[in-house]
Scaffold this motif. Structure first.
Motif, PDB file in Angstrom:
ATOM      1  N   LEU A 351      -6.658   1.685  15.177  1.00 13.54           N
ATOM      2  CA  LEU A 351      -5.849   0.849  14.292  1.00 13.54           C
ATOM      3  C   LEU A 351      -6.065  -0.607  14.666  1.00 13.54           C
ATOM      4  CD1 LEU A 351      -3.713   0.679  12.038  1.00 13.54           C
ATOM      5  CD2 LEU A 351      -1.953   0.783  13.800  1.00 13.54           C
ATOM      6  N   ALA A 352      -6.510  -1.404  13.700  1.00 11.62           N
ATOM      7  CA  ALA A 352      -6.810  -2.815  13.938  1.00 11.62           C
ATOM      8  C   ALA A 352      -5.970  -3.676  13.019  1.00 11.62           C
ATOM      9  CB  ALA A 352      -8.298  -3.097  13.710  1.00 11.62           C
ATOM     10  N   VAL A 353      -5.558  -4.844  13.532  1.00 18.39           N
ATOM     11  CA  VAL A 353      -4.788  -5.822  12.774  1.00 18.39           C
ATOM     12  C   VAL A 353      -5.738  -6.878  12.239  1.00 18.39           C
ATOM     13  CG1 VAL A 353      -2.868  -7.457  12.870  1.00 18.39           C
ATOM     14  CG2 VAL A 353      -2.790  -5.369  14.213  1.00 18.39           C
ATOM     15  N   ASN A 354      -5.426  -7.388  11.065  1.00 20.01           N
ATOM     16  CA  ASN A 354      -6.288  -8.381  10.430  1.00 20.01           C
ATOM     17  C   ASN A 354      -6.522  -9.579  11.356  1.00 20.01           C
ATOM     18  OD1 ASN A 354      -7.727  -9.727   8.372  1.00 20.01           O
ATOM     19  ND2 ASN A 354      -5.890 -10.849   7.800  1.00 20.01           N
ATOM     20  N   GLY A 355      -7.800  -9.867  11.606  1.00 18.69           N
ATOM     21  CA  GLY A 355      -8.161 -11.008  12.434  1.00 18.69           C
ATOM     22  C   GLY A 355      -8.153 -10.766  13.924  1.00 18.69           C
ATOM     23  N   GLN A 356      -7.777  -9.557  14.367  1.00 18.30           N
ATOM     24  CA  GLN A 356      -7.741  -9.254  15.794  1.00 18.30           C
ATOM     25  C   GLN A 356      -8.741  -8.146  16.111  1.00 18.30           C
ATOM     26  OE1 GLN A 356      -3.865  -8.522  17.392  1.00 18.30           O
ATOM     27  NE2 GLN A 356      -2.938 -10.284  16.398  1.00 18.30           N
ATOM     28  N   ALA A 357      -9.430  -8.293  17.246  1.00 20.46           N
ATOM     29  CA  ALA A 357     -10.474  -7.347  17.621  1.00 20.46           C
ATOM     30  C   ALA A 357      -9.874  -6.068  18.187  1.00 20.46           C
ATOM     31  CB  ALA A 357     -11.417  -7.978  18.643  1.00 20.46           C
ATOM     32  N   ALA A 358     -10.460  -4.936  17.798  1.00 22.37           N
ATOM     33  CA  ALA A 358     -10.119  -3.624  18.354  1.00 22.37           C
ATOM     34  C   ALA A 358     -11.361  -3.078  19.047  1.00 22.37           C
ATOM     35  CB  ALA A 358      -9.649  -2.673  17.256  1.00 22.37           C
ATOM     36  N   SER A 359     -11.209  -2.551  20.252  1.00 22.43           N
ATOM     37  CA  SER A 359     -12.358  -2.106  21.049  1.00 22.43           C
ATOM     38  C   SER A 359     -12.246  -0.626  21.375  1.00 22.43           C
ATOM     39  CB  SER A 359     -12.462  -2.920  22.344  1.00 22.43           C
ATOM     40  OG  SER A 359     -11.287  -2.779  23.117  1.00 22.43           O
ATOM     41  N   LYS A 398     -16.726  -3.096  19.607  1.00 18.09           N
ATOM     42  CA  LYS A 398     -15.643  -4.031  19.304  1.00 18.09           C
ATOM     43  C   LYS A 398     -15.735  -4.383  17.824  1.00 18.09           C
ATOM     44  CE  LYS A 398     -14.733  -7.227  22.255  1.00 18.09           C
ATOM     45  NZ  LYS A 398     -14.820  -8.472  23.073  1.00 18.09           N
ATOM     46  N   ALA A 399     -14.645  -4.161  17.078  1.00 20.46           N
ATOM     47  CA  ALA A 399     -14.618  -4.392  15.628  1.00 20.46           C
ATOM     48  C   ALA A 399     -13.450  -5.308  15.282  1.00 20.46           C
ATOM     49  CB  ALA A 399     -14.509  -3.076  14.868  1.00 20.46           C
ATOM     50  N   THR A 400     -13.710  -6.312  14.440  1.00 17.07           N
ATOM     51  CA  THR A 400     -12.695  -7.260  13.996  1.00 17.07           C
ATOM     52  C   THR A 400     -12.664  -7.269  12.475  1.00 17.07           C
ATOM     53  OG1 THR A 400     -13.138  -8.643  15.936  1.00 17.07           O
ATOM     54  CG2 THR A 400     -11.850  -9.623  14.149  1.00 17.07           C
ATOM     55  N   PRO A 401     -11.583  -6.764  11.844  1.00 13.95           N
ATOM     56  CA  PRO A 401     -11.523  -6.739  10.379  1.00 13.95           C
ATOM     57  C   PRO A 401     -10.909  -8.018   9.819  1.00 13.95           C
ATOM     58  CG  PRO A 401      -9.701  -5.484  11.276  1.00 13.95           C
ATOM     59  CD  PRO A 401     -10.475  -6.022  12.456  1.00 13.95           C
ATOM     60  N   TYR A 402     -11.388  -8.417   8.638  1.00 12.19           N
ATOM     61  CA  TYR A 402     -10.827  -9.537   7.884  1.00 12.19           C
ATOM     62  C   TYR A 402     -10.583  -9.030   6.462  1.00 12.19           C
ATOM     63  CZ  TYR A 402     -12.505 -12.347  11.794  1.00 12.19           C
ATOM     64  OH  TYR A 402     -12.733 -12.862  13.054  1.00 12.19           O
ATOM     65  N   VAL A 403      -9.324  -8.808   6.128  1.00  9.82           N
ATOM     66  CA  VAL A 403      -8.965  -8.208   4.842  1.00  9.82           C
ATOM     67  C   VAL A 403      -8.898  -9.304   3.784  1.00  9.82           C
ATOM     68  CG1 VAL A 403      -7.244  -6.843   3.618  1.00  9.82           C
ATOM     69  CG2 VAL A 403      -7.692  -6.400   6.029  1.00  9.82           C
ATOM     70  N   SER A 405      -8.515  -8.358   0.205  1.00 10.29           N
ATOM     71  CA  SER A 405      -7.581  -7.847  -0.803  1.00 10.29           C
ATOM     72  C   SER A 405      -7.336  -6.386  -0.493  1.00 10.29           C
ATOM     73  CB  SER A 405      -8.163  -8.040  -2.213  1.00 10.29           C
ATOM     74  OG  SER A 405      -9.344  -7.271  -2.373  1.00 10.29           O
ATOM     75  N   SER A 406      -6.692  -5.703  -1.399  1.00  8.04           N
ATOM     76  CA  SER A 406      -6.424  -4.275  -1.197  1.00  8.04           C
ATOM     77  C   SER A 406      -7.650  -3.417  -1.472  1.00  8.04           C
ATOM     78  CB  SER A 406      -5.274  -3.821  -2.110  1.00  8.04           C
ATOM     79  OG  SER A 406      -5.600  -4.047  -3.473  1.00  8.04           O
ATOM     80  N   GLU A 407      -8.778  -4.031  -1.841  1.00  6.05           N
ATOM     81  CA  GLU A 407      -9.969  -3.269  -2.191  1.00  6.05           C
ATOM     82  C   GLU A 407     -11.123  -3.474  -1.216  1.00  6.05           C
ATOM     83  OE1 GLU A 407     -11.036  -4.180  -6.175  1.00  6.05           O
ATOM     84  OE2 GLU A 407      -9.233  -3.258  -7.048  1.00  6.05           O
ATOM     85  N   GLU A 408     -11.283  -4.675  -0.631  1.00  2.00           N
ATOM     86  CA  GLU A 408     -12.438  -4.898   0.212  1.00  2.00           C
ATOM     87  C   GLU A 408     -12.081  -5.752   1.425  1.00  2.00           C
ATOM     88  OE1 GLU A 408     -15.435  -6.864  -1.996  1.00  2.00           O
ATOM     89  OE2 GLU A 408     -14.238  -8.633  -2.424  1.00  2.00           O
ATOM     90  N   MET A 409     -13.023  -5.767   2.373  1.00  3.70           N
ATOM     91  CA  MET A 409     -12.817  -6.461   3.627  1.00  3.70           C
ATOM     92  C   MET A 409     -14.179  -6.819   4.232  1.00  3.70           C
ATOM     93  SD  MET A 409     -12.054  -3.347   6.286  1.00  3.70           S
ATOM     94  CE  MET A 409     -12.654  -4.333   7.642  1.00  3.70           C
ATOM     95  N   THR A 410     -14.150  -7.698   5.236  1.00  2.93           N
ATOM     96  CA  THR A 410     -15.324  -8.030   6.030  1.00  2.93           C
ATOM     97  C   THR A 410     -15.083  -7.557   7.459  1.00  2.93           C
ATOM     98  OG1 THR A 410     -15.924  -9.933   4.663  1.00  2.93           O
ATOM     99  CG2 THR A 410     -16.756  -9.897   6.911  1.00  2.93           C
ATOM    100  N   LEU A 411     -16.109  -6.931   8.041  1.00  3.31           N
ATOM    101  CA  LEU A 411     -15.969  -6.343   9.376  1.00  3.31           C
ATOM    102  C   LEU A 411     -17.031  -6.934  10.296  1.00  3.31           C
ATOM    103  CD1 LEU A 411     -14.335  -4.168  10.931  1.00  3.31           C
ATOM    104  CD2 LEU A 411     -16.180  -2.575  10.401  1.00  3.31           C
ATOM    105  N   ASP A 412     -16.575  -7.577  11.377  1.00  4.56           N
ATOM    106  CA  ASP A 412     -17.469  -8.056  12.433  1.00  4.56           C
ATOM    107  C   ASP A 412     -17.573  -6.973  13.504  1.00  4.56           C
ATOM    108  OD1 ASP A 412     -17.909 -10.413  11.161  1.00  4.56           O
ATOM    109  OD2 ASP A 412     -16.502 -11.583  12.354  1.00  4.56           O
ATOM    110  N   VAL A 413     -18.804  -6.547  13.788  1.00  9.14           N
ATOM    111  CA  VAL A 413     -19.027  -5.440  14.717  1.00  9.14           C
ATOM    112  C   VAL A 413     -19.924  -5.910  15.854  1.00  9.14           C
ATOM    113  CG1 VAL A 413     -19.836  -3.074  14.973  1.00  9.14           C
ATOM    114  CG2 VAL A 413     -18.819  -3.804  12.818  1.00  9.14           C
TER     115      VAL A 413
END
Length: 520
Positions: A351-359, A398-403, A405-413
């Motif tokens: 579970l990752a929060v928008n803008g915060q990295a999850a490892s 390590k993954a950092t999501p940037y949401v 909208s409710s349909e798409e997002m950008t993921l830094d991996v």
């Protein structure tokens, strides 16, 4: 006749004034007694009533202003039963003013009945307040500086008590300060009166654990700029934010602070690690003998010829007593082939929060000796223990999501592979490290291959007799191939909407010079 009528009217008016002045003087004396006894709440009410009966007496007003602050803090309102409803009674709690000097009392809130009423009134300010509050079982006392002024027309249809009070404050240019759940004091709307009469309060807001220090400071700065809060404290250790100011500022500021902190998009990442492996080997050709034993079959010097075990065919040469044998073994024609493949899948959810990295780490923590101390033999010197450092071997993601909208997002991996190479340098194992950084934009529910590691090995060998090894039928051929593919796939799912698509509550705070009185 006209002269006598005027004299009678003058005498009647003078008598009414004397009666009002007498009643005002009596109330003033009672207020003085209450003030000496430390009952400032009762003294303030008595001084205000005396000044209302005799507005020309400046002493009444001065005494009311002197005890106003302590008086309002001491007022305790208790409802009592009466015919036809409830009546608010102002009583003194029986504590000294010194006990309340440095203590912030909770700001009381008016609580009217749930009925709806219509009004069609025309009268001075005090009369309007009394007639509007009465149907809702509310009462009001009036500040000594509040003047009647000209009659005001007030009309409303089917209004609840909050709507009626808001409208009456706007029409009359006044505001009401709650003294209890049924009683309030009506004051002229000015900046000075707001500062003097409105209750101060302290509100506490709990911080969520997903808030970063930078986001917390930005939220604090935003709330402070909007509402001009005097005192704003942050307790990061206990996760609390404290606001202290007038109630008309603190309550909407606390609500805005909660909304700024709660609406954070959250993403559930389904991470699959797929390890695919395949092996194949092929062996074919003719196996010829590469050694030939020589056997002594002669009878010279008393030798008894014997054939060693394991030798089936013998080629003899020589004559007479000197005969020797050459052992021969048969040739072997063969062909064999083996193939194998396997797959290992490791699946996890993060579970990752928008803008915060999850490892996530899949593997082992391997201890490496980074430094050691050697003592001279025979000296007996103290040798400190070696220094050990643990390395994360395997896969570190390590993954950092940037949401968006409710349909798409950008993921830094960021993916890192660490493996032991099997070699060492000065006794320290050498670690192979491969690192990949990428960014992918995808829709929720899609699966993306974000990282991969491919490895393989191929071996070929030949064996046979010298000279004949160049001919494929007369040699042994060995071939083997190995391949291993490691894939990392991520499939995101939205679990909490982003702020742009969340439903927020509208906060009504009024203007800077005329804030709304908190009624809930």
């Amino acid at each position: 006749m006209k002269v006598s009528i005027r004299i009678v009217a003058l005498m009647v008016g003078l008598g009414v004034c004397l009666m009002g002045a007498g009643a005002a003087g009596k109330l003033f004396k009672e207020g003085r007694v209450a003030e000496k006894e430390g009952r400032y709440g009762a003294a303030y009410l008595l001084y205000s009533q005396a000044y209302a009966l005799h507005p020309g007496n400046g002493e009444y007003k001065a005494r009311a202003d002197a005890v106003r602050r302590q008086g309002i803090m001491q007022l305790d309102v208790k409802p009592k039963e009466m015919d036809g409803g409830l009546e608010a009674e102002a009583t003194l709690p029986g504590i000294e003013a010194e006990d309340l000097k440095d203590e912030l009392m909770p700001a009381p809130v008016l609580v009217g009945t749930t009925d709806r009423h219509s009004f069609k009134l025309n009268g001075p300010v005090r009369e309007l307040w009394e007639k509007v509050l009465k149907p809702y079982a509310l009462e009001a006392v009036f500040d000594a500086d509040l003047t009647e002024g000209k009659p005001i027309r007030f009309e409303m249809e089917n209004a609840d008590w909050r709507t009626a009070v808001r409208a009456l404050e706007t029409v009359t240019g006044t505001f009401i300060v709650p003294l209890g759940d049924r009683l309030g004091i009506v004051v002229k709307e000015t900046v000075q009166k707001r500062s003097e009469m409105e209750r101060h309060m302290t509100a506490t807001v709990h911080l969520p654990g997903t808030l970063t220090p930078q986001e917390l400071q930005e939220a604090v700065q935003a709330v402070r700029s909007v509402f001009d809060i005097q005192k704003f404290g942050v307790d990061s250790a206990r996760g609390l934010v404290m606001l202290k100011d007038r109630a008309s500022r603190v309550k909407p500021a606390a609500e805005l602070f909660r909304q700024l902190m709660e609406h954070r998009a959250q993403v559930m990442l389904e991470i699959d690690i797929v390890n695919l492996g395949a092996t194949s080997s092929l062996r074919f050709g003719m196996q010829l003998p590469t050694s030939f034993p020589i056997v002594n079959l002669s009878r010279a010097w008393g030798n008894s010829p014997t054939v060693p075990a394991g030798i089936g065919n013998i080629l003899t040469f020589g004559s007479g007593k000197w005969i020797f044998g050459l052992g021969l073994s048969g040739a072997e024609l063969f062909a064999s082939m083996t193939e194998g493949e396997g797959s290992i899948v490791a699946r996890s959810r993060v579970l990752a929060v928008n803008g915060q990295a999850a490892s996530m780490h899949v593997g082992d923590r391997y201890p490496l000796q980074t430094q050691s101390f050697l003592a001279t033999a025979g000296t007996g010197d103290y040798r400190p223990p070696p220094q050990i450092q643990f390395e994360d071997l395997g896969l570190v993601l390590k993954a950092t999501p940037y949401v968006h909208s409710s349909e798409e997002m950008t993921l830094d991996v960021e993916v890192e592979f660490k493996l032991l190479t099997g070699t060492s340098l000065n006794g320290i194992p050498v670690i192979s490290n491969r690192k990949l950084q990428s960014r992918v934009r995808m829709k929720f529910g899609e699966t993306a291959v974000v990282a991969g590691l491919t490895g393989g090995a191929s071996r070929r060998s030949m064996s046979g007799l010298p000279g004949l090894i160049a001919l494929p039928p007369f040699r042994t051929n060995d071939r083997s191939e190995e391949s291993a593919d490691l894939l990392v796939t991520i499939r995101p799912g939205l679990t909490a909407l982003p702020p742009s698509e969340s439903v927020v509550r509208t906060i009504w705070a009024g203007t800077e010079t005329r804030p709304l009185t908190p009624l809930n």
